[in-house]
Every structure is written in C-alpha cells, then in structure tokens.
Design an enzyme around this catalytic site. Sequence first.
Site, PDB file in Angstrom:
ATOM      1  N   HIS A  15      94.787  54.241  -2.985  1.00 29.67           N
ATOM      2  CA  HIS A  15      93.633  54.857  -2.316  1.00 29.67           C
ATOM      3  C   HIS A  15      92.929  55.791  -3.296  1.00 29.67           C
ATOM      4  CE1 HIS A  15      91.682  55.914   1.678  1.00 29.67           C
ATOM      5  NE2 HIS A  15      91.061  56.688   0.799  1.00 29.67           N
ATOM      6  N   HIS A  17      88.852  56.344  -4.699  1.00 24.25           N
ATOM      7  CA  HIS A  17      87.444  55.957  -4.685  1.00 24.25           C
ATOM      8  C   HIS A  17      86.848  56.043  -6.088  1.00 24.25           C
ATOM      9  CE1 HIS A  17      86.934  55.577  -0.349  1.00 24.25           C
ATOM     10  NE2 HIS A  17      87.781  56.590  -0.243  1.00 24.25           N
ATOM     11  N   HIS A 202      89.070  52.317   6.319  1.00 22.70           N
ATOM     12  CA  HIS A 202      89.452  53.684   6.642  1.00 22.70           C
ATOM     13  C   HIS A 202      89.535  53.833   8.157  1.00 22.70           C
ATOM     14  CE1 HIS A 202      88.498  54.387   2.520  1.00 22.70           C
ATOM     15  NE2 HIS A 202      88.474  55.695   2.614  1.00 22.70           N
ATOM     16  N   GLU A 205      91.697  59.418  10.149  1.00 22.88           N
ATOM     17  CA  GLU A 205      91.736  60.729   9.498  1.00 22.88           C
ATOM     18  C   GLU A 205      90.832  61.687  10.263  1.00 22.88           C
ATOM     19  OE1 GLU A 205      91.534  62.854   5.118  1.00 22.88           O
ATOM     20  OE2 GLU A 205      89.982  61.383   5.584  1.00 22.88           O
ATOM     21  N   ASP A 283      92.686  59.777  -3.162  1.00 24.56           N
ATOM     22  CA  ASP A 283      91.401  59.673  -2.489  1.00 24.56           C
ATOM     23  C   ASP A 283      90.238  60.013  -3.426  1.00 24.56           C
ATOM     24  OD1 ASP A 283      89.484  59.294  -0.528  1.00 24.56           O
ATOM     25  OD2 ASP A 283      90.457  60.548   0.948  1.00 24.56           O
ATOM     26  N   ASP A 284      89.879  61.287  -3.519  1.00 23.66           N
ATOM     27  CA  ASP A 284      88.753  61.735  -4.348  1.00 23.66           C
ATOM     28  C   ASP A 284      89.170  62.954  -5.177  1.00 23.66           C
ATOM     29  OD1 ASP A 284      86.471  59.992  -3.467  1.00 23.66           O
ATOM     30  OD2 ASP A 284      86.943  60.888  -1.523  1.00 23.66           O
TER      31      ASP A 284
END
Length: 354
Positions: A15, A17, A202, A205, A283-284
């Site tokens: 995961h 991005h 997604h 969350e 994630d980011d």
Amino acid sequence: MPDRSVTTLPKAHLHLHFTGSLRITSLRDLAIKHHVHLPEALLADWPPTLSARDERGWFRFQRLYDAARACVKDESDLRRLVREAAEDDVAEGSRWLEIQVDPTSYAAGLGGITPALEIVLDEARAASADLPIGVGVIVAASRLKHPMDARALARLAARYAGDQPGEVVGFGLSNDERRGVTTDFAHAFEIARKSGLAAMPHSGELLGPDAVNETLGSLQPTRLGHGVRSVESRSVLNRVVDSGVALEVCPGSNVALGVYSTPADVPLRPLVDAGATIALGADDPLLFGNRLADQYRSAREDHGFTDAELAALARSSIDASLAPADVRKAAYADIDSWSASAPGDLPQRDVHDA
C-alpha cells in the site's frame, strides 16, 4: 537482550501511493526544477498536521497532495519517483513493492495515459533488474471521477496485466471513500478481473463496517486498502476473514488522518487475533512522515508484538502480495533466517531516516 531490527526483516509493501511515496527532499528538488511554489506545510512545517474527519480536513490533505503531484511532470520525474521508492523499500527490508498509480494524473505532459503508464512500468522493470526487489504496479481509479473513467483505466490496466516485475498486478480505487457510489465502479472491477487482475479498492478507513460490507459485495476485492474499521462489526470482520480478503493496514495514515487518536488505538491486535491476513503499509510517507519500517516499529512499540509476531506479519504481507512464486519462496526463507538469528547478531537499533 536487544530486539531484531525491523529494517532487516524481509517483507512486502502493498500500500504505497505514487506521488505519496516521494522523498521530501526530492519533492523540493522537483519544485525548484519546475518553478512550483510549495505550501509551507511541505517546507519548514513538514510533516504537516492533518485530519480527514471532516470535509475541510480532507480538502487540506488533498490540496497538499495535489501540490506535490504538480511537481511530477516529465518522464525523468516519473522514473526518479519509481526508482527512489524502490531504493527506499530495499533499505527497509522490502522484497516486493506494489506501487499504486493513476496515470491520468501525469498524462497531460506525457502524451496521454498510455505513455504515462508505460514509463512507470518500464522503470519498475529497470529498478527490479538493478535492485534486490521486485516492483509491481497497481493502476488505481479515483472515486472523485466518473465511473466511465474507471472503466477506461481498467481496460488500460488489462493490456499490461501480468505477475512479473514491471507489469500491472492489480486494479484499485482510491481517494475519499465518502465520495462517489461504490457500486457504480463494479463494472470497472469486472473488466479488471476478467483480465486476471487482482482487485484492491480502498474501504474501511474513513467509513465504517457498512462501507466494507458494500465493497465486499459489489467489488469482490482481493485485498482492501485499509479495512481497519471492519473491527467495529463482528459480522463484517468475520466476513472479511472468511472470504480471505487481506487488509492493507496503514497505522501512520490512520493516526495522521484522525481516524484514531494515537498509534496504540489502531486495532492491529484485534485484526490479527481475528485471523485477518494483514499487510502493513506506509500509504503516503510524503505527507505522513513515516515509512514502512515505522509501521513495524509501531506494531512492536505500541501493540507489544514480539519478534515472532513481527515475522508472522511479514509472512502475512508476502501471503497477500502478487509477487511471483520465486520471490515469495525466497522471502519466506529469509524471514525464517531472520527469526532464527540471535538478536545480538543483528543490528541492535533501527536507524530512522533523517
């Protein structure tokens, strides 16, 4: 006795991005190169203080992401991003990376979505050949765009489908899960599945178990991006576990976006105890300020995971991956070696990125 280093624990990263993987130093370099003015939150105030509990908070998060994306313009930028993401994952023990990209975000300066995706795939192949890691690509549609755009991306992804480094291994659906209607994207996922692509939307969350239930029913996912809030309903969590859908759990994201107040509040232990297949992800990192190894540190420090349990998490990430059989076999063997090594024979302290 010292703990084993989480940076030497072999693992998969599922995961991550595309723009969100950028090093903050690289982002600043690209901003200078393209004469882009960055918000102060990506300069002196980094990492930014974020929240997504309301529309205003999400807008700020999206504004910062868009500012960063505006700095990724040409072929060399895309190649740099892929290469550095792979290098950073290697430094943290990752043996397989699945990086998620929406090629429409970079198409304007590169002649369209096809050449944009081909550049990413080509550099993923090159990085996989040069480094001790395999890089697969997930093509992701946005919930903020029309479902017809998602269908176009699914057809594009299908043309490059495969299970080797530098190929498209899956199809995703990202952005604010409170936007759009999940069922409207079912046709796009059907197109992707027919080409052999795994589905990784997604869900779970920013929204709770009802959203997870809807996603399970309409999109038939292989994995869920996040999915942590399935713990709020025992029946939904049981459905996740019984269906074998893996969860890409990103504790740093959950806390940064205000879903949970502290790392200790992230329901990692209940998910594992329920039998869910878990793959920790960053994630980011560009916006959250923490990377893959930090998620494993949090499992140890905030949830009391032992080295044996961390090794089980790493195996779970390999289980959930789309990595080729040879990559998986080697990773499993190296996880066993990590577990069998005496802690004193391994680095006694993890070194955090400066």
